[in-house]
Design a protein around this motif. Structure first.
Motif, PDB file in Angstrom:
ATOM      1  N   LEU A   1       0.824  -1.209   0.000  1.00  0.00           N
ATOM      2  CA  LEU A   1       0.000   0.000   0.000  1.00  0.00           C
ATOM      3  C   LEU A   1       0.858   1.259   0.000  1.00  0.00           C
ATOM      4  O   LEU A   1       0.562   2.231  -0.702  1.00  0.00           O
ATOM      5  CB  LEU A   1      -0.918  -0.001   1.220  1.00  0.00           C
ATOM      6  N   ILE A   2       1.937   1.243   0.777  1.00  0.00           N
ATOM      7  CA  ILE A   2       2.820   2.407   0.851  1.00  0.00           C
ATOM      8  C   ILE A   2       3.469   2.678  -0.505  1.00  0.00           C
ATOM      9  O   ILE A   2       3.496   3.817  -0.977  1.00  0.00           O
ATOM     10  CB  ILE A   2       3.897   2.186   1.928  1.00  0.00           C
ATOM     11  N   CYS A   3       3.983   1.642  -1.136  1.00  0.00           N
ATOM     12  CA  CYS A   3       4.628   1.817  -2.445  1.00  0.00           C
ATOM     13  C   CYS A   3       3.633   2.283  -3.497  1.00  0.00           C
ATOM     14  O   CYS A   3       3.959   3.120  -4.356  1.00  0.00           O
ATOM     15  CB  CYS A   3       5.284   0.508  -2.884  1.00  0.00           C
ATOM     16  N   TRP A   4       2.404   1.757  -3.427  1.00  0.00           N
ATOM     17  CA  TRP A   4       1.372   2.170  -4.385  1.00  0.00           C
ATOM     18  C   TRP A   4       1.052   3.656  -4.246  1.00  0.00           C
ATOM     19  O   TRP A   4       1.080   4.415  -5.215  1.00  0.00           O
ATOM     20  CB  TRP A   4       0.106   1.347  -4.165  1.00  0.00           C
ATOM     21  N   ALA A   5       0.761   4.085  -3.025  1.00  0.00           N
ATOM     22  CA  ALA A   5       0.366   5.473  -2.813  1.00  0.00           C
ATOM     23  C   ALA A   5       1.532   6.437  -2.994  1.00  0.00           C
ATOM     24  O   ALA A   5       1.338   7.578  -3.381  1.00  0.00           O
ATOM     25  CB  ALA A   5      -0.255   5.646  -1.439  1.00  0.00           C
ATOM     26  N   ALA A   6       2.740   5.985  -2.708  1.00  0.00           N
ATOM     27  CA  ALA A   6       3.910   6.851  -2.900  1.00  0.00           C
ATOM     28  C   ALA A   6       4.144   7.157  -4.373  1.00  0.00           C
ATOM     29  O   ALA A   6       4.746   8.183  -4.707  1.00  0.00           O
ATOM     30  CB  ALA A   6       5.148   6.190  -2.302  1.00  0.00           C
ATOM     31  N   SER A   7       3.657   6.290  -5.258  1.00  0.00           N
ATOM     32  CA  SER A   7       3.848   6.484  -6.691  1.00  0.00           C
ATOM     33  C   SER A   7       2.735   7.306  -7.334  1.00  0.00           C
ATOM     34  O   SER A   7       2.816   7.637  -8.518  1.00  0.00           O
ATOM     35  CB  SER A   7       3.935   5.121  -7.396  1.00  0.00           C
ATOM     36  N   LEU A   8       1.695   7.655  -6.574  1.00  0.00           N
ATOM     37  CA  LEU A   8       0.574   8.404  -7.128  1.00  0.00           C
ATOM     38  C   LEU A   8       0.980   9.846  -7.432  1.00  0.00           C
ATOM     39  O   LEU A   8       1.719  10.466  -6.660  1.00  0.00           O
ATOM     40  CB  LEU A   8      -0.602   8.410  -6.146  1.00  0.00           C
ATOM     41  N   PRO A   9       0.495  10.425  -8.534  1.00  0.00           N
ATOM     42  CA  PRO A   9       0.772  11.837  -8.832  1.00  0.00           C
ATOM     43  C   PRO A   9       0.277  12.770  -7.731  1.00  0.00           C
ATOM     44  O   PRO A   9       0.854  13.842  -7.527  1.00  0.00           O
ATOM     45  CB  PRO A   9       0.006  12.071 -10.143  1.00  0.00           C
ATOM     46  N   LEU A  10      -0.776  12.364  -7.008  1.00  0.00           N
ATOM     47  CA  LEU A  10      -1.309  13.197  -5.936  1.00  0.00           C
ATOM     48  C   LEU A  10      -0.271  13.456  -4.866  1.00  0.00           C
ATOM     49  O   LEU A  10      -0.253  14.527  -4.252  1.00  0.00           O
ATOM     50  CB  LEU A  10      -2.545  12.523  -5.316  1.00  0.00           C
ATOM     51  N   ARG A  11       0.607  12.501  -4.626  1.00  0.00           N
ATOM     52  CA  ARG A  11       1.640  12.695  -3.605  1.00  0.00           C
ATOM     53  C   ARG A  11       2.581  13.840  -3.982  1.00  0.00           C
ATOM     54  O   ARG A  11       2.972  14.646  -3.142  1.00  0.00           O
ATOM     55  CB  ARG A  11       2.426  11.401  -3.416  1.00  0.00           C
ATOM     56  N   THR A  12       2.930  13.934  -5.276  1.00  0.00           N
ATOM     57  CA  THR A  12       3.773  15.035  -5.731  1.00  0.00           C
ATOM     58  C   THR A  12       3.063  16.370  -5.557  1.00  0.00           C
ATOM     59  O   THR A  12       3.671  17.366  -5.139  1.00  0.00           O
ATOM     60  CB  THR A  12       4.142  14.838  -7.216  1.00  0.00           C
ATOM     61  N   LEU A  13       1.778  16.400  -5.847  1.00  0.00           N
ATOM     62  CA  LEU A  13       1.006  17.629  -5.690  1.00  0.00           C
ATOM     63  C   LEU A  13       0.901  18.041  -4.227  1.00  0.00           C
ATOM     64  O   LEU A  13       0.845  19.234  -3.905  1.00  0.00           O
ATOM     65  CB  LEU A  13      -0.393  17.445  -6.274  1.00  0.00           C
ATOM     66  N   VAL A  14       0.869  17.051  -3.331  1.00  0.00           N
ATOM     67  CA  VAL A  14       0.765  17.338  -1.902  1.00  0.00           C
ATOM     68  C   VAL A  14       2.043  17.971  -1.378  1.00  0.00           C
ATOM     69  O   VAL A  14       2.009  18.886  -0.547  1.00  0.00           O
ATOM     70  CB  VAL A  14       0.450  16.050  -1.109  1.00  0.00           C
ATOM     71  N   THR A  15       3.180  17.517  -1.860  1.00  0.00           N
ATOM     72  CA  THR A  15       4.460  17.926  -1.272  1.00  0.00           C
ATOM     73  C   THR A  15       5.137  19.085  -1.992  1.00  0.00           C
ATOM     74  O   THR A  15       6.075  19.664  -1.450  1.00  0.00           O
ATOM     75  CB  THR A  15       5.442  16.743  -1.261  1.00  0.00           C
ATOM     76  N   GLU A  16       4.695  19.432  -3.206  1.00  0.00           N
ATOM     77  CA  GLU A  16       5.401  20.497  -3.921  1.00  0.00           C
ATOM     78  C   GLU A  16       5.088  21.858  -3.303  1.00  0.00           C
ATOM     79  O   GLU A  16       3.978  22.100  -2.829  1.00  0.00           O
ATOM     80  CB  GLU A  16       5.036  20.498  -5.406  1.00  0.00           C
ATOM     81  N   PRO A  17       6.065  22.752  -3.264  1.00  0.00           N
ATOM     82  CA  PRO A  17       5.869  24.063  -2.639  1.00  0.00           C
ATOM     83  C   PRO A  17       4.949  24.950  -3.453  1.00  0.00           C
ATOM     84  O   PRO A  17       4.783  24.760  -4.648  1.00  0.00           O
ATOM     85  CB  PRO A  17       7.285  24.645  -2.596  1.00  0.00           C
ATOM     86  N   ARG A  18       4.364  25.944  -2.773  1.00  0.00           N
ATOM     87  CA  ARG A  18       3.438  26.851  -3.420  1.00  0.00           C
ATOM     88  C   ARG A  18       3.821  28.297  -3.133  1.00  0.00           C
ATOM     89  O   ARG A  18       4.474  28.590  -2.151  1.00  0.00           O
ATOM     90  CB  ARG A  18       2.006  26.601  -2.933  1.00  0.00           C
TER      91      ARG A  18
END
Length: 215
Positions: A180-197
């Protein structure tokens, strides 16, 4: 992602072995080793409170609280959506497998959650701590994962020494959590969550990331 596929494939193998009863004698020997003669000794007294103290409900509450804090700090709903997706996937997968196996625990009782396999305590604690790390750090380091792995390891020991779960229940929980961790870590949403704004930089009503900026 390759590690996730390996974990998922191994989980399926363990699931089939548990469902067919191939692991029962091995599990019984392991249970007798961790808690000989079903006695409650010093080790059980020490580790027993861990099971209640780090139960799944508290793990998911921790995940939710971190998501709320990140939503406020980053002024975005994405951490909340990501946390909700993670919680739903982990709870859904765990309950589905428990109902499928309907396995009694070492005391002979079938837990109200549907069964003993896999360990929901291990899945919830591992997944929630891992996703706190995934949401907080854009690039995780090896020492992040060392820290994340310590509480689930202690939980696994507590479950085994307390005779609350079979060894393959704990193993199955760990494998499902890794998948589950590897699956969710690969989701594009994770990049959107962590990128600065950048505050006030909006396009079509949504803040843009700094990464998307062009010189």
């Amino acid at each position: 992602m390759r590690a996730g596929l390996v974990a998922a494939g191994t989980f399926v193998v363990v699931l089939v072995a548990v469902k067919s009863g191939l692991t029962q004698s091995w599990d019984r020997r392991a249970a007798d080793w961790f808690r000989p003669h079903d006695e409650w000794g010093a080790t059980q007294v020490l580790l027993g409170p861990v099971i209640d103290g780090l139960e799944p409900r508290r793990s998911y509450v921790l995940l939710g609280l971190v998501a709320v804090v990140l939503c406020l700090r980053r002024r975005s709903w994405r951490p909340a959506w990501y946390a909700a997706l993670v919680a739903t996937a982990s709870m859904g997968a765990t309950i589905a497998v428990k109902v499928l196996t309907h396995r009694p625990d070492p005391t002979g009782d079938v837990p109200s959650t549907g069964g003993s396999f896999p360990s929901g305590h291990v899945v919830a604690l591992s997944v929630c701590l891992a996703f706190v790390a995934l949401m907080c750090w854009r690039r995780t380091r090896w020492w992040h994962w060392v820290i994340v792995s310590i509480p689930p390891a202690v939980m696994a020991a507590a479950l085994l020494y307390s005779n609350a779960h079979w060894l393959t229940d704990v193993l199955g929980g760990a494998l499902l959590a890794v998948a589950l961790i590897c699956w969710a870590a690969s989701l594009p949403l994770r990049t959107l969550v962590t990128e600065p704004r950048v505050a006030g930089d909006e396009e079509n009503g949504r803040p843009r990331s700094v990464v998307a900026e062009k010189p």
